[in-house]
Design a protein around this motif. Sequence first.
Motif, PDB file in Angstrom:
ATOM      1  N   TYR A 413     -25.417  64.176  -0.303  1.00  0.00           N
ATOM      2  CA  TYR A 413     -25.170  63.759   1.077  1.00  0.00           C
ATOM      3  C   TYR A 413     -24.727  64.928   1.956  1.00  0.00           C
ATOM      4  N   SER A 414     -24.028  65.904   1.388  1.00  0.00           N
ATOM      5  CA  SER A 414     -23.646  67.057   2.197  1.00  0.00           C
ATOM      6  C   SER A 414     -24.832  67.944   2.535  1.00  0.00           C
ATOM      7  N   SER A 415     -25.860  67.927   1.709  1.00  0.00           N
ATOM      8  CA  SER A 415     -27.083  68.666   2.037  1.00  0.00           C
ATOM      9  C   SER A 415     -28.001  67.874   2.955  1.00  0.00           C
ATOM     10  N   HIS A 416     -27.723  66.587   3.165  1.00  0.00           N
ATOM     11  CA  HIS A 416     -28.480  65.747   4.107  1.00  0.00           C
ATOM     12  C   HIS A 416     -27.485  65.099   5.079  1.00  0.00           C
ATOM     13  N   PRO A 417     -26.934  65.855   6.010  1.00  0.00           N
ATOM     14  CA  PRO A 417     -25.915  65.286   6.915  1.00  0.00           C
ATOM     15  C   PRO A 417     -26.453  64.181   7.812  1.00  0.00           C
ATOM     16  N   ALA A 418     -27.750  64.249   8.167  1.00  0.00           N
ATOM     17  CA  ALA A 418     -28.314  63.191   9.014  1.00  0.00           C
ATOM     18  C   ALA A 418     -28.294  61.846   8.296  1.00  0.00           C
ATOM     19  N   LEU A 419     -28.573  61.849   7.009  1.00  0.00           N
ATOM     20  CA  LEU A 419     -28.532  60.611   6.232  1.00  0.00           C
ATOM     21  C   LEU A 419     -27.108  60.079   6.138  1.00  0.00           C
ATOM     22  N   PHE A 420     -26.159  60.982   5.960  1.00  0.00           N
ATOM     23  CA  PHE A 420     -24.750  60.561   5.871  1.00  0.00           C
ATOM     24  C   PHE A 420     -24.292  59.921   7.183  1.00  0.00           C
ATOM     25  N   LEU A 421     -24.606  60.552   8.314  1.00  0.00           N
ATOM     26  CA  LEU A 421     -24.177  60.016   9.603  1.00  0.00           C
ATOM     27  C   LEU A 421     -24.881  58.702   9.933  1.00  0.00           C
ATOM     28  N   SER A 422     -26.160  58.604   9.593  1.00  0.00           N
ATOM     29  CA  SER A 422     -26.890  57.369   9.894  1.00  0.00           C
ATOM     30  C   SER A 422     -26.367  56.199   9.063  1.00  0.00           C
ATOM     31  N   THR A 423     -26.041  56.445   7.799  1.00  0.00           N
ATOM     32  CA  THR A 423     -25.478  55.370   6.985  1.00  0.00           C
ATOM     33  C   THR A 423     -24.088  54.973   7.474  1.00  0.00           C
ATOM     34  N   TYR A 424     -23.304  55.939   7.918  1.00  0.00           N
ATOM     35  CA  TYR A 424     -21.978  55.619   8.460  1.00  0.00           C
ATOM     36  C   TYR A 424     -22.110  54.782   9.736  1.00  0.00           C
ATOM     37  N   LEU A 425     -23.052  55.153  10.597  1.00  0.00           N
ATOM     38  CA  LEU A 425     -23.281  54.384  11.823  1.00  0.00           C
ATOM     39  C   LEU A 425     -23.773  52.982  11.513  1.00  0.00           C
ATOM     40  N   GLY A 426     -24.704  52.856  10.557  1.00  0.00           N
ATOM     41  CA  GLY A 426     -25.183  51.531  10.187  1.00  0.00           C
ATOM     42  C   GLY A 426     -24.087  50.657   9.597  1.00  0.00           C
ATOM     43  N   HIS A 427     -23.233  51.255   8.774  1.00  0.00           N
ATOM     44  CA  HIS A 427     -22.103  50.504   8.217  1.00  0.00           C
ATOM     45  C   HIS A 427     -21.147  50.062   9.323  1.00  0.00           C
ATOM     46  N   GLY A 428     -20.913  50.938  10.297  1.00  0.00           N
ATOM     47  CA  GLY A 428     -20.041  50.578  11.405  1.00  0.00           C
ATOM     48  C   GLY A 428     -20.615  49.467  12.262  1.00  0.00           C
ATOM     49  N   LEU A 429     -21.927  49.477  12.484  1.00  0.00           N
ATOM     50  CA  LEU A 429     -22.547  48.410  13.274  1.00  0.00           C
ATOM     51  C   LEU A 429     -22.477  47.068  12.556  1.00  0.00           C
ATOM     52  N   LEU A 430     -22.594  47.090  11.237  1.00  0.00           N
ATOM     53  CA  LEU A 430     -22.434  45.842  10.486  1.00  0.00           C
ATOM     54  C   LEU A 430     -21.008  45.301  10.614  1.00  0.00           C
ATOM     55  N   ILE A 431     -20.031  46.197  10.533  1.00  0.00           N
ATOM     56  CA  ILE A 431     -18.642  45.775  10.702  1.00  0.00           C
ATOM     57  C   ILE A 431     -18.431  45.213  12.105  1.00  0.00           C
ATOM     58  N   ASP A 432     -19.012  45.866  13.108  1.00  0.00           N
ATOM     59  CA  ASP A 432     -18.886  45.386  14.481  1.00  0.00           C
ATOM     60  C   ASP A 432     -19.508  44.002  14.644  1.00  0.00           C
ATOM     61  N   TYR A 433     -20.632  43.785  14.000  1.00  0.00           N
ATOM     62  CA  TYR A 433     -21.304  42.482  14.113  1.00  0.00           C
ATOM     63  C   TYR A 433     -20.455  41.361  13.510  1.00  0.00           C
ATOM     64  N   PHE A 434     -19.965  41.575  12.300  1.00  0.00           N
ATOM     65  CA  PHE A 434     -19.164  40.530  11.653  1.00  0.00           C
ATOM     66  C   PHE A 434     -17.821  40.339  12.347  1.00  0.00           C
ATOM     67  N   GLU A 435     -17.225  41.424  12.849  1.00  0.00           N
ATOM     68  CA  GLU A 435     -15.953  41.293  13.556  1.00  0.00           C
ATOM     69  C   GLU A 435     -16.136  40.553  14.880  1.00  0.00           C
ATOM     70  N   LYS A 436     -17.229  40.823  15.566  1.00  0.00           N
ATOM     71  CA  LYS A 436     -17.499  40.113  16.820  1.00  0.00           C
ATOM     72  C   LYS A 436     -17.773  38.635  16.562  1.00  0.00           C
ATOM     73  N   LYS A 437     -18.471  38.364  15.493  1.00  0.00           N
ATOM     74  CA  LYS A 437     -18.747  36.966  15.157  1.00  0.00           C
ATOM     75  C   LYS A 437     -17.476  36.232  14.764  1.00  0.00           C
ATOM     76  N   ARG A 438     -16.534  36.923  14.115  1.00  0.00           N
ATOM     77  CA  ARG A 438     -15.286  36.280  13.710  1.00  0.00           C
ATOM     78  C   ARG A 438     -14.378  36.009  14.898  1.00  0.00           C
ATOM     79  N   ARG A 439     -14.339  36.933  15.853  1.00  0.00           N
ATOM     80  CA  ARG A 439     -13.434  36.789  16.987  1.00  0.00           C
ATOM     81  C   ARG A 439     -14.010  35.938  18.116  1.00  0.00           C
ATOM     82  N   ARG A 440     -15.294  35.689  18.101  1.00  0.00           N
ATOM     83  CA  ARG A 440     -15.906  34.958  19.213  1.00  0.00           C
ATOM     84  C   ARG A 440     -15.379  33.535  19.293  1.00  0.00           C
ATOM     85  N   ASN A 441     -15.078  32.950  18.155  1.00  0.00           N
ATOM     86  CA  ASN A 441     -14.580  31.572  18.161  1.00  0.00           C
ATOM     87  C   ASN A 441     -13.127  31.491  18.597  1.00  0.00           C
ATOM     88  N   SER A 442     -12.352  32.550  18.330  1.00  0.00           N
ATOM     89  CA  SER A 442     -10.919  32.502  18.635  1.00  0.00           C
ATOM     90  C   SER A 442     -10.591  33.039  20.016  1.00  0.00           C
TER      91      SER A 442
END
Length: 679
Positions: A413-442
């Motif tokens: 992953y250190s030799s492919h920094p673009a892959l590392f950053l893209s996976t981190y961004l994708g993981h963050g967007l998934l967290i944002d999606y589930f967190e938004k879905k959890r808070r939308r009802n409350s």
Amino acid sequence: MWVKLCCLLLYFLALFVLARVFEAVAWYESGFLATQLVDPVALSFRKLRTILECRGLGHSGLPEKKDVRELVEKSGDLMEGELYSALKEEEASESVSSTNFSGEMHFYELVEDTKDGIWLVQVIANDRSPLVGKVHWEKMVKKVSRFGIRTGTFNCSSDPRYCRRRGWLKSTLIMSVPQTSTSKGKVMLKEYSGRRVEVEHIFKWITAHAASRIKTIYNSEHLKEEWNRSDQYRVKIYLFASLDQPPAFFSALSVKFTGRVEFIFVNVENWDNKSYMAEIGIYKTPSYILRTPEGMYRYGNNTGEFISLRAMDSFLRSLQPEVNDLFVLSLVLVNLMAWMDLFITQGATIKRFVVLISTLGTYNSLLIISWLPVLGFLQLPYLDSFYEYSLKLFRYSNTTTLASWVRADWMFYSSHPALFLSTYLGHGLLIDYFEKKRRRNSNADEVNANNLEWLSSLWDWYTSYLFHPIASFQHFPFDSDWDEDPDLFLERLAFPDLWLHPLIPTDYIKNLPMWRFKCLGIHSDEEMLETFQDSESDSDSENKEVFSSEKEGSEDDELLGPHGCGAGSCLRASPHCQREPCGHGTSSCSSHGAAGGAEPDWSAWPSEMLHCTECVVCLENFSSGCLLMGLPCGHVFHQNCIVLWLAGGRHCCPVCRWPSYKKKQAYAQPQPAWGPVQL
């Protein structure tokens, strides 16, 4: 914090699984794994030369493919992963930067004060051309940078006095190498004295000086003595090979790990008796053997253990780390965890970045503050045993198969920094999606808030915090040692109405006591009207008496509220209320609100509330069955009247001006002078 830590651990687990998926896909498409050995016979001359350049072995005098192949075999086994990394590094035409020294102090700070690295500096004398041309110098910089050797150029025109003191009267090359085998030792400067200035000849000169620092063994007796000797080095790494000198990456690592790991080169090229090697478990050459107090470990058998500088560097760092390595690792982990706040925080975009900046500053400050006592404790002499046990734990854990997978994934992953950053961004967007879905009802308002609304609320909070006194936002009732605040009275005396009212939440209103006003008896309407007229005339006469007494009172009585205590009919139970009750407490119940002749039911009132029958906000008497609300100071009002008063931003009692969100200590009733006499 724990939520972000769990998200980060989940992200690392996803990276581990993704790396295994990539290995499976590569095996399915090509039919081999990264740990699979490669037969050098099947490789082309260009690939073999690339492998030698990555390992740091000279091949200028070997024109035939057979000789190059034998040299590759003598330096170590070749794996598919190492071949892929070497070819990828050769294709990447990245320009390596070289330092331009500005003077003596700059040269001293970077070169002479660096104790764990090698420097190659080209000195250009005054009015002279450089020893190595621009094209050859760029090739040299790219070649030596693979092995962690830093380069620079010192032009004597910037500091001619220093060049004369050093004796640099002509253009030359200077090599900086640590002189001793101890950490942070002295640095030795060597000058190139060769006549040929080709890249290969200069590189041989560099590798020869770097290899001179490595202990070399030429016979089995010397090996037996060295193998059984115990000295200050707890970790040793042996290279058993039939080479004239160790590879450049091995020599460069010996400089980098000075004082931590001892590097020993065993030249078995001319050995006739190799029986002792079989006794200690060395059955084949070349072999890279790690000797620790816990036992012997053969490097190259696990995943990611390639014969290269980068792979062996990560392996040795995990076994024998420095404090700086642990600090950098903790710094990376803390910042990765802090960046999770960008996705966990919901609402406006500006709010996300403000929270992110605040979290980054807080986490990094706490990290630095927590590291300061750790550095102090590690310098204490009686913690040496703790330090040794910690290193032993590192050695046990990092020689496992799981640790080798983690190191291989880190290098990938250190030799492919673009892959590392893209996976981190994708993981963050998934967290944002589930967190938004959890808070939308409350809390839908928080999720759907725009930038302008959030900035407006932030500005309101900031101005309230900056210009107003800090109010207690705790729910009423609560116990505190600061219930009596003398500064509040002094501030109101100095600036009665010239300050802005602080922004105080109105959540405390729902915690204020409420009850129904009740009377003990019910009478006819005529009696109620008659009683009302009598009580009204009595109250008017008593108000006149109170007004005349106020004029003769002290100056402190002028600090009372605009309605005073006589507007209602409260009992004397407050330090601000210094008058007798209007109507003597109970007779006022029959004046307006209660049925004729009835008395209020005081048993339904809270004990800390003052007894009265009139609301000073609307100037109406309490009627039977109406809803009342009391404030912390003890004054009572209609529930609708006082809620409108408080919701309008006037968070104080209309009578005594005591803060409506702050508890007040109970006032002790004075004992009458004619109390019972002790006989």
